[in-house]
Design an enzyme around this catalytic site. Structure first.
Site, PDB file in Angstrom:
ATOM      1  N   ARG A 150       0.817  -1.225   0.000  1.00  0.00           N
ATOM      2  CA  ARG A 150       0.000   0.000   0.000  1.00  0.00           C
ATOM      3  C   ARG A 150       0.842   1.263   0.000  1.00  0.00           C
ATOM      4  O   ARG A 150       0.357   2.339  -0.310  1.00  0.00           O
ATOM      5  CB  ARG A 150      -0.908   0.034   1.228  1.00  0.00           C
ATOM      6  CG  ARG A 150      -1.858  -1.129   1.334  1.00  0.00           C
ATOM      7  CD  ARG A 150      -2.496  -1.172   2.692  1.00  0.00           C
ATOM      8  NE  ARG A 150      -1.458  -1.459   3.695  1.00  0.00           N
ATOM      9  CZ  ARG A 150      -1.638  -1.425   5.008  1.00  0.00           C
ATOM     10  NH1 ARG A 150      -2.810  -1.101   5.502  1.00  0.00           N
ATOM     11  NH2 ARG A 150      -0.662  -1.715   5.833  1.00  0.00           N
ATOM     12  N   ARG A 201      15.077  32.347   3.579  1.00  0.00           N
ATOM     13  CA  ARG A 201      14.364  32.929   4.723  1.00  0.00           C
ATOM     14  C   ARG A 201      15.254  32.738   5.945  1.00  0.00           C
ATOM     15  O   ARG A 201      15.695  31.636   6.226  1.00  0.00           O
ATOM     16  CB  ARG A 201      13.019  32.236   4.954  1.00  0.00           C
ATOM     17  CG  ARG A 201      12.015  32.453   3.834  1.00  0.00           C
ATOM     18  CD  ARG A 201      10.694  31.779   4.197  1.00  0.00           C
ATOM     19  NE  ARG A 201       9.785  31.767   3.070  1.00  0.00           N
ATOM     20  CZ  ARG A 201       8.543  32.256   3.107  1.00  0.00           C
ATOM     21  NH1 ARG A 201       8.078  32.808   4.205  1.00  0.00           N
ATOM     22  NH2 ARG A 201       7.770  32.179   2.051  1.00  0.00           N
ATOM     23  N   TYR A 228       5.858  23.912  10.149  1.00  0.00           N
ATOM     24  CA  TYR A 228       6.495  24.242  11.420  1.00  0.00           C
ATOM     25  C   TYR A 228       5.526  23.928  12.553  1.00  0.00           C
ATOM     26  O   TYR A 228       4.331  24.195  12.435  1.00  0.00           O
ATOM     27  CB  TYR A 228       6.756  25.750  11.531  1.00  0.00           C
ATOM     28  CG  TYR A 228       7.698  26.348  10.551  1.00  0.00           C
ATOM     29  CD1 TYR A 228       9.031  26.565  10.894  1.00  0.00           C
ATOM     30  CD2 TYR A 228       7.262  26.757   9.301  1.00  0.00           C
ATOM     31  CE1 TYR A 228       9.901  27.162  10.007  1.00  0.00           C
ATOM     32  CE2 TYR A 228       8.135  27.354   8.408  1.00  0.00           C
ATOM     33  CZ  TYR A 228       9.445  27.553   8.766  1.00  0.00           C
ATOM     34  OH  TYR A 228      10.298  28.144   7.880  1.00  0.00           O
ATOM     35  N   LYS A 270      11.275  24.857  17.642  1.00  0.00           N
ATOM     36  CA  LYS A 270      10.592  24.633  16.364  1.00  0.00           C
ATOM     37  C   LYS A 270      10.865  23.213  15.890  1.00  0.00           C
ATOM     38  O   LYS A 270      11.977  22.708  16.013  1.00  0.00           O
ATOM     39  CB  LYS A 270      11.109  25.581  15.276  1.00  0.00           C
ATOM     40  CG  LYS A 270      10.814  27.026  15.496  1.00  0.00           C
ATOM     41  CD  LYS A 270      11.405  27.854  14.353  1.00  0.00           C
ATOM     42  CE  LYS A 270      11.267  29.323  14.609  1.00  0.00           C
ATOM     43  NZ  LYS A 270      11.989  30.107  13.592  1.00  0.00           N
ATOM     44  N   ASP A 286      15.270  40.365   5.546  1.00  0.00           N
ATOM     45  CA  ASP A 286      16.312  39.360   5.736  1.00  0.00           C
ATOM     46  C   ASP A 286      17.636  39.785   5.110  1.00  0.00           C
ATOM     47  O   ASP A 286      18.704  39.448   5.613  1.00  0.00           O
ATOM     48  CB  ASP A 286      15.873  38.016   5.157  1.00  0.00           C
ATOM     49  CG  ASP A 286      14.769  37.361   5.971  1.00  0.00           C
ATOM     50  OD1 ASP A 286      14.514  37.796   7.116  1.00  0.00           O
ATOM     51  OD2 ASP A 286      14.159  36.402   5.456  1.00  0.00           O
ATOM     52  N   HIS A 293      17.297  30.422  13.119  1.00  0.00           N
ATOM     53  CA  HIS A 293      16.922  29.427  12.113  1.00  0.00           C
ATOM     54  C   HIS A 293      16.725  30.108  10.763  1.00  0.00           C
ATOM     55  O   HIS A 293      16.178  31.205  10.685  1.00  0.00           O
ATOM     56  CB  HIS A 293      15.612  28.738  12.533  1.00  0.00           C
ATOM     57  CG  HIS A 293      15.067  27.834  11.488  1.00  0.00           C
ATOM     58  ND1 HIS A 293      13.962  28.157  10.722  1.00  0.00           N
ATOM     59  CD2 HIS A 293      15.479  26.623  11.057  1.00  0.00           C
ATOM     60  CE1 HIS A 293      13.725  27.168   9.880  1.00  0.00           C
ATOM     61  NE2 HIS A 293      14.634  26.231  10.065  1.00  0.00           N
ATOM     62  N   GLN A 335       1.525  26.206  18.339  1.00  0.00           N
ATOM     63  CA  GLN A 335       1.239  26.891  17.076  1.00  0.00           C
ATOM     64  C   GLN A 335       1.865  26.107  15.928  1.00  0.00           C
ATOM     65  O   GLN A 335       2.955  25.554  16.072  1.00  0.00           O
ATOM     66  CB  GLN A 335       1.831  28.303  17.130  1.00  0.00           C
ATOM     67  CG  GLN A 335       1.462  29.180  15.964  1.00  0.00           C
ATOM     68  CD  GLN A 335       1.920  30.627  16.220  1.00  0.00           C
ATOM     69  OE1 GLN A 335       1.548  31.216  17.222  1.00  0.00           O
ATOM     70  NE2 GLN A 335       2.705  31.161  15.324  1.00  0.00           N
ATOM     71  N   HIS A 359      16.208  33.863  11.912  1.00  0.00           N
ATOM     72  CA  HIS A 359      15.187  34.371  12.826  1.00  0.00           C
ATOM     73  C   HIS A 359      15.155  33.563  14.124  1.00  0.00           C
ATOM     74  O   HIS A 359      15.447  32.382  14.118  1.00  0.00           O
ATOM     75  CB  HIS A 359      13.789  34.261  12.197  1.00  0.00           C
ATOM     76  CG  HIS A 359      13.685  34.823  10.829  1.00  0.00           C
ATOM     77  ND1 HIS A 359      12.976  34.199   9.830  1.00  0.00           N
ATOM     78  CD2 HIS A 359      14.189  35.950  10.273  1.00  0.00           C
ATOM     79  CE1 HIS A 359      13.031  34.916   8.718  1.00  0.00           C
ATOM     80  NE2 HIS A 359      13.772  35.982   8.956  1.00  0.00           N
TER      81      HIS A 359
END
Length: 176
Positions: A23, A59, A132, A72, A168, A119, A46, A62
């Site tokens: 499967r 990106r 995330y 995260k 950034d 990150h 979140q 941060h």
């Protein structure tokens, strides 16, 4: 799941162990008990998704500071990225060390980003989707960033970015 510790200390690459048959396959990508056995966060408040249509999209870097520092879990569900974490905890033995891993839909791996780590990532393919899970809610006053090519981090990116947000691209150097 296989938990591979990364340097800097606290970051992990988590690889599922799929079970397959005619499967297809089935694999866990999260188990609170297994995460707790490794001393990792087990509560996430979140979740978010990011899409990136073009390869070369960057990106980062941060993070959020205390009291809203966040863990995260980062996982790619389409395409591939070069994902980077940097330890920005001034009291850490691995302060300013970084780790980089390839996350892809094909390898199904998850990057565990500890609280106090910057990150960022660059997309390696077109049409990337990233999910995330965060241990803290987004707190704009606690949000921080540093330039992706900051010499203090010494990150060797696999390519130059072709798509990057003004924010950034223009963050100041990291302040030690």
């Amino acid at each position: 799941m296989l938990f591979t510790p990364l340097a800097p200390a606290g970051a992990y690459l988590i690889t599922p162990e799929p079970v397959g048959d005619h499967r297809g396959l089935f694999a866990r990508v999260f188990c609170a008990d297994e995460f707790a056995e490794h001393g990792l966060a087990t509560v996430y408040v979140q979740g978010s998704v990011a899409t990136n249509p073009r390869a070369g999209t960057l990106r980062g870097m941060h993070w959020q500071v205390a009291p809203h520092a966040e863990v995260k879990l980062v996982r790619v569900t389409a395409g591939a990225i070069w994902d980077v974490v940097v330890d920005v905890r001034p009291d850490s033995a691995t302060y300013l060390e970084h780790a980089a891993v390839e996350l892809s839909a094909a390898n199904r791996a998850t990057l565990y980003v500890p609280a106090g780590f910057a990150h960022g990532y660059i997309t390696l393919t077109d049409d990337v989707e990233i999910t995330y899970q965060m241990s803290e809610r987004y707190a704009p006053d606690a949000y921080r960033g540093a330039r992706w090519d900051d010499p203090a981090f010494g990150i060797e990116w696999p390519r130059e970015p072709t798509v990057i947000a003004d924010r950034d691209a223009t963050y100041p150097d990291f302040v030690r």
